[in-house]
Design a protein around this motif. Structure first.
Motif, mmCIF file in Angstrom:
data_model
loop_
_atom_site.group_PDB
_atom_site.id
_atom_site.type_symbol
_atom_site.label_atom_id
_atom_site.label_comp_id
_atom_site.label_asym_id
_atom_site.label_seq_id
_atom_site.Cartn_x
_atom_site.Cartn_y
_atom_site.Cartn_z
ATOM 1 N N VAL A 135 0.833 -1.302 -0.065
ATOM 2 C CA VAL A 135 0.010 -0.131 -0.033
ATOM 3 C C VAL A 135 0.922 1.099 0.037
ATOM 4 O O VAL A 135 0.373 2.287 -0.226
ATOM 5 C CB VAL A 135 -0.943 0.085 1.366
ATOM 6 C CG1 VAL A 135 -2.128 -1.201 1.024
ATOM 7 C CG2 VAL A 135 -0.185 -0.042 2.471
ATOM 8 N N SER A 136 2.257 1.221 0.083
ATOM 9 C CA SER A 136 3.088 2.276 0.327
ATOM 10 C C SER A 136 4.392 1.807 -0.117
ATOM 11 O O SER A 136 4.746 0.870 0.098
ATOM 12 C CB SER A 136 2.999 2.959 1.578
ATOM 13 O OG SER A 136 3.612 4.189 1.517
ATOM 14 N N ALA A 170 -5.099 2.612 0.655
ATOM 15 C CA ALA A 170 -4.572 2.674 -0.607
ATOM 16 C C ALA A 170 -6.009 2.560 -1.348
ATOM 17 O O ALA A 170 -6.869 1.963 -1.106
ATOM 18 C CB ALA A 170 -3.657 1.894 -1.014
ATOM 19 N N ILE A 228 0.643 7.087 3.776
ATOM 20 C CA ILE A 228 -0.631 6.559 4.202
ATOM 21 C C ILE A 228 -1.096 7.131 5.469
ATOM 22 O O ILE A 228 -2.071 6.606 6.024
ATOM 23 C CB ILE A 228 -0.392 4.965 4.083
ATOM 24 C CG1 ILE A 228 0.778 4.357 5.060
ATOM 25 C CG2 ILE A 228 -0.394 4.491 2.733
ATOM 26 C CD1 ILE A 228 0.544 2.964 5.111
ATOM 27 N N MET A 278 -0.736 0.741 -8.105
ATOM 28 C CA MET A 278 -1.492 1.883 -7.396
ATOM 29 C C MET A 278 -1.946 3.033 -8.127
ATOM 30 O O MET A 278 -2.907 3.527 -7.925
ATOM 31 C CB MET A 278 -0.509 2.086 -6.102
ATOM 32 C CG MET A 278 -0.547 1.045 -5.106
ATOM 33 S SD MET A 278 0.151 1.491 -3.609
ATOM 34 C CE MET A 278 1.802 1.562 -3.760
#
Lengths: 390, 352, 193
Positions: B7-8, B224, B38, B323
């Motif tokens: 997610v990051s 995300a 995030i 993403m």
């Protein structure tokens, strides 16, 4: 959905000694691996993945040695994983191996840890001089000895508690054929009169420097039951696992009883459904490289109130026939291949649960704690193993 | 299996040598950035794992000081691998699958600049039979390239084209160390470094690091808009007995790819950790990649090769493209050891 | 850096008292030829280290006769011999703060076996020493007092090399010596070792 169950179904140890000049590094590992596989009634072909750990690569002078050892470990074509978490690495490695099964990825995982300290000079490999770093003219014990003195001050413990720990562990080691030190002539006086290295630590209160390897086979539920049926030895079920770390130097940190240690223990006991560890744990293999760490860890782990750990030791409660036997194998004080020392604790706890510890077996062990720590008393790994499925 | 996503991602600007900052000073900004992107703090993270090497740092227990960058107080659940950060990610993914964590912080880094890297890497070889000969890592790779050329698996022109394509692609990568390349014809006029490898066939020596955050299920969706789900991941190792191996192949890659489910759908982008040009060809073959797959749009390890981070960066590069919505499905590869001996393959996918 | 694997070579354990950490004989199965028990392969790798920003500030401070701690922006804890981080916050320390020079012994041991050429004659005291104003302690030796009179909480000050002999190294402070101030209660030192 819960995690898969995992159990120890095979344990193999080499003879620990100052120099294992009779085997190569791969030979040393295979000695442990074959014993573990034989114990589990399995062969290399039955293994799905291999998880290994050791402390700094400088000890053997091989960088990331797992790639070199892939063939010897029977890992070609399989996942091969390498852990390094300082002195706790043997424990951490067992936990990483267990999580591979708990995640449902593999049925049978072979895990090994080792150190060949004789290959290089230990003090050099641990901390060779880096120009801008302070050189500890006191050596390794000089790092930990001040915290032991502070423990003695806080607890008011008599100054021979460390002697009692060393005597107990070295006498236990006489019952363990794999132990490095077999000091048949050891007495209270011989420990007490041994050379003072880092006051309050005497020579006989410190761990040796060893070569050796340890291996375990961890299996998922059905595979564990199949192995147990074949070998006739019950599995040691993993009832709780935990790792905790904290910085080496932090404001508010207490190296006498690190928070990472007590939180790790609380976590692992909670997972195992243990509310009173002294009542519910039948024996402990803990990482005691200097004798005084036994009472210190007894408090840190929650077996004794703060300041009272030494009373358990002094009154014999941690002896083989006490109500909480500690380090029946002889512990790190009797065998210390650094990278393996943590996993030896985990394996010895499982041996006791499986009633396979031979002369150093404690009667009726239903639940045991394996404990490892490393770095500046900052990395912790623990598991609880028992006769019952979690 | 639980749904777990990257997610990051944050990485350093990679350089030949970071002369001012030590390892912890170098990696802390990317750890902080990966969390800040995030809006997370270390207390939101269930497990932390890192990858680094003492032999690169020239210091025993070198990872201990890097923990200072994490803020591990109160204490955290944490582990370390002496492997590329991609394997640290694997350990974290396993922990999440075992329901021992829902989120993880993973980082990998190295400074190769303190030592003489090709010599340092000789210490990774069989200590009885290979290491005493001090075969440096470029010479080792040249043996493999020679086997490739002799078997007709690749040509020197193809190798130059891979170098040119990779470093041209790196022009759009703000973190890359080597950007831009002369045309292949010009590259082929260059001298050999270790025949048949020319300078352009070799990776740069790099200081740098990378950090990523993993999260499971709803937590990933909170952190995300379009998580990069890890739909398959596996790693395998080949023999270290280089003299007995077909050096033009890497069977472990094919096994890992099969277990990661690479063939279950179209691969739009592949980030391959091929430090030497000819190794890209080996990987393409073992992965059965179609010719239309975009390979190494970041420039790959030929554009920046911070060992112990280079594999995790491949995962991060693919994740970022998912993403951002640029692609839906991609493949990331990491390697450990020499001559592609150990390999990790992951498939990342965005929600369609 | 050199790797040594010759057991008869230069090992610091050779400085141990006679008989300590000796190795038992190795039991080797009979072969029809002499077994190779050890292969010695000398290996030398040369590294050029980077102390980093914080350590550079600290070492330059020592050269000037000052103990410079480090503090993260907006934080209160001052770290000494910092590596550039506030490890509790996980944030870079950006501000230099002078601490000490007076300090308190927070813990110590008596060393009867020194390591390296720089070790003073044994027995000597190796201590954790907290400079005034610092959150944590650094290691140092305490001389100028009989070793068995050193106490937790004792007040000390650094003894510096003459300015002309100083370079950017830890050795700028040769050791610590007692000063005539009342001891700090040990309970106040918890969390600062």
């Amino acid at each position: 959905m819960n995690a898969e169950r995992v159990a120890v179904v095979g344990i193999g140890q080499t003879k620990y000694s100052a120099v294992r000049g009779d085997v190569s590094l791969p030979g040393l590992l295979r000695e442990a691996a074959y014993r573990a596989l034989e114990d589990a009634q399995l062969t290399m072909d039955d293994i799905d993945a291999v998880v290994v750990g050791k402390a700094p690569d400088f000890f053997e002078g091989v960088m990331m040695p797992e790639t070199y050892l892939a063939d010897a470990l029977g890992a070609v074509g399989k996942p091969l994983f390498r852990v390094h978490t300082a002195g706790s690495v043997g424990g951490s490695t067992a936990l990483v191996a267990a999580s591979h099964v708990q995640a449902g990825l593999h049925q049978r995982v072979l895990t090994l840890a080792w150190e060949q300290q004789s290959v290089s000079e230990a003090m050099w490999a641990l901390s060779f001089p880096v120009p801008f770093r302070q050189q500890l003219v006191a050596g390794a014990g000089g790092y930990f000895a001040p915290f032991i003195r502070e423990y003695m001050r806080r607890s008011g413990a008599p100054d021979d508690v460390g002697v009692l720990v060393a005597l107990k562990d070295r006498l236990n080691a006489l019952k363990n054929p794999y132990a490095h030190l077999h000091e048949t002539e050891i007495t209270y006086d011989s420990v007490k009169d041994s050379f003072m290295l880092w006051e309050p630590i005497r020579y006989s209160e410190t761990c040796p420097s060893s070569d050796g390897a340890v291996a375990m086979v961890l299996a998922a539920e059905s595979a564990a039951e199949a192995s147990a049926a074949a070998s006739g030895v019950p599995p040691a079920w993993v009832q709780g696992t935990s790792m905790r770390s904290e910085p080496a130097t932090a404001s508010g940190r207490d190296q006498i009883s690190p928070r990472a240690g007590s939180q790790c223990a609380a976590d692992v006991f909670a997972q195992a459904g243990i509310s009173d560890p002294l009542q519910d744990i039948d024996m402990v293999e803990m990482y005691v490289p200097f004798s005084w760490y036994e009472p210190m860890w007894l408090e840190n782990l929650g077996f004794a109130p703060e300041g009272d750990g030494w009373k358990m030791t002094e009154s014999g409660r941690t002896a083989m026939d006490g109500d909480l036997p500690v380090n029946c194998s002889g512990g790190v004080l009797s065998s210390n291949p650094i990278g393996a020392s943590g996993m030896i604790r985990f394996a010895e706890a499982a041996l006791q649960v499986r009633n396979r510890a031979g002369a150093h077996q404690v009667d009726g062990v239903r639940r045991a704690l394996g404990h490892a720590y490393g770095g500046a008393g900052q990395f912790f790994a623990m598991w609880v193993v028992g006769t019952d499925k979690p | 299996m639980r749904d777990v996503a990257i997610v990051s991602v944050a990485q350093t600007d990679h350089v030949r040598a970071e002369p001012r900052r030590n390892e912890v000073e170098m990696v802390q900004p990317v750890i902080q950035a990966a969390l800040e992107r995030i809006g997370a703090q270390i207390s939101d993270i269930g497990f932390t794992c890192s990858g680094s090497s003492d032999y690169l740092a020239g210091q025993a227990f070198s990872f201990v000081m890097t923990l200072d960058a994490v803020g591990a107080w109160p204490p955290i659940a944490e582990s370390h691998v002496e492997m590329d950060g991609a394997w640290a990610l694997y350990e974290a993914w396993v922990k999440i699958q075992a329901r021992q964590a829902d989120t993880a912080l993973v980082y990998g880094y190295s400074k190769s600049s303190p030592g003489d890297l090709p010599r340092v890497l000789t210490r990774q070889l069989d200590p009885y039979y290979y290491a005493p000969l001090w075969p440096d890592s470029v010479a080792m790779a040249a043996l493999q390239a020679r086997a490739m050329l002799d078997s007709g698996a690749i040509t020197e022109t193809e190798m130059a084209e891979i170098a040119h394509r990779s470093r041209t692609a790196a022009e759009s990568n703000p973190h890359a160390q080597l950007k831009g390349s002369p045309p292949p014809e010009e590259l082929l006029a260059g001298d050999y470094v270790a025949e048949p490898l020319r300078r352009h066939d070799c990776p740069p020596i790099t200081d740098g690091g990378v950090a990523v955050v993993l999260a499971a299920g709803d937590r990933a969706r909170q952190w995300a808009d379009r998580p990069a789900w890890i739909t398959g991941i596996d790693h395998r190792v080949d023999s270290h007995n280089f003299g007995a191996r077909d050096l033009t192949r890497a069977p472990s890659v094919a096994i890992a790819a099969r277990n990661a489910g690479v063939g279950y759908g179209a691969v739009e982008v592949a980030e391959l950790c091929a430090p030497f040009t000819h190794q890209e060809k080996i990987l393409r073959t073992e992965l059965s990649l179609d010719d239309d797959v975009v390979v190494n749009p970041s420039g790959g390890a030929l554009a920046a090769n911070p060992i112990m981070g280079a594999g995790l960066i491949r995962l991060g590069e693919v994740a970022q493209r998912i993403m951002s919505g640029e692609v839906r499905r991609g493949l990331a590869h990491a390697t450990s050891g020499q001559l592609l001996q150990q390999n990790l393959v992951a498939v990342l996918e965005g929600d369609s | 850096m050199g790797e040594r694997d010759d057991p008869a070579g230069d090992r610091s354990v050779a400085a141990m008292p006679e008989g300590l950490w000796t190795q038992p004989p190795v039991e080797v199965p009979e072969l029809d030829m002499e077994q190779v028990r050890r292969v010695t392969e000398p290996a030398t790798l040369v590294y050029t280290y980077t102390p980093g920003l914080a350590q550079t500030r600290f070492l330059r401070g020592l050269q000037e006769g000052r103990i410079l701690g480090e503090r993260a922006e907006g934080a209160t804890d001052v770290y000494v011999t910092g590596r550039g981080m506030d490890p509790v916050l996980g944030r870079a320390t950006t501000e230099s703060v002078e601490v000490g020079p007076n300090a308190t012994v927070t813990a110590f041991c008596v060393v009867h076996i020194g390591f390296g050429e720089k070790a003073p004659p044994t027995p000597f005291v190796s201590a954790l020493i907290r400079p005034d104003g610092a959150a944590v302690s650094l290691y140092g030796t305490v001389l100028g007092i009989p070793y068995d009179e050193v106490r937790i909480g004792m007040r000390v000050r650094p003894v510096w090399l003459p300015e002309s002999e100083r370079s950017a190294t830890f050795e700028c402070i040769t050791h610590w010596e007692p000063i005539d101030e009342p001891d700090v209660p040990a309970e106040e030192l918890k969390g600062h070792m």
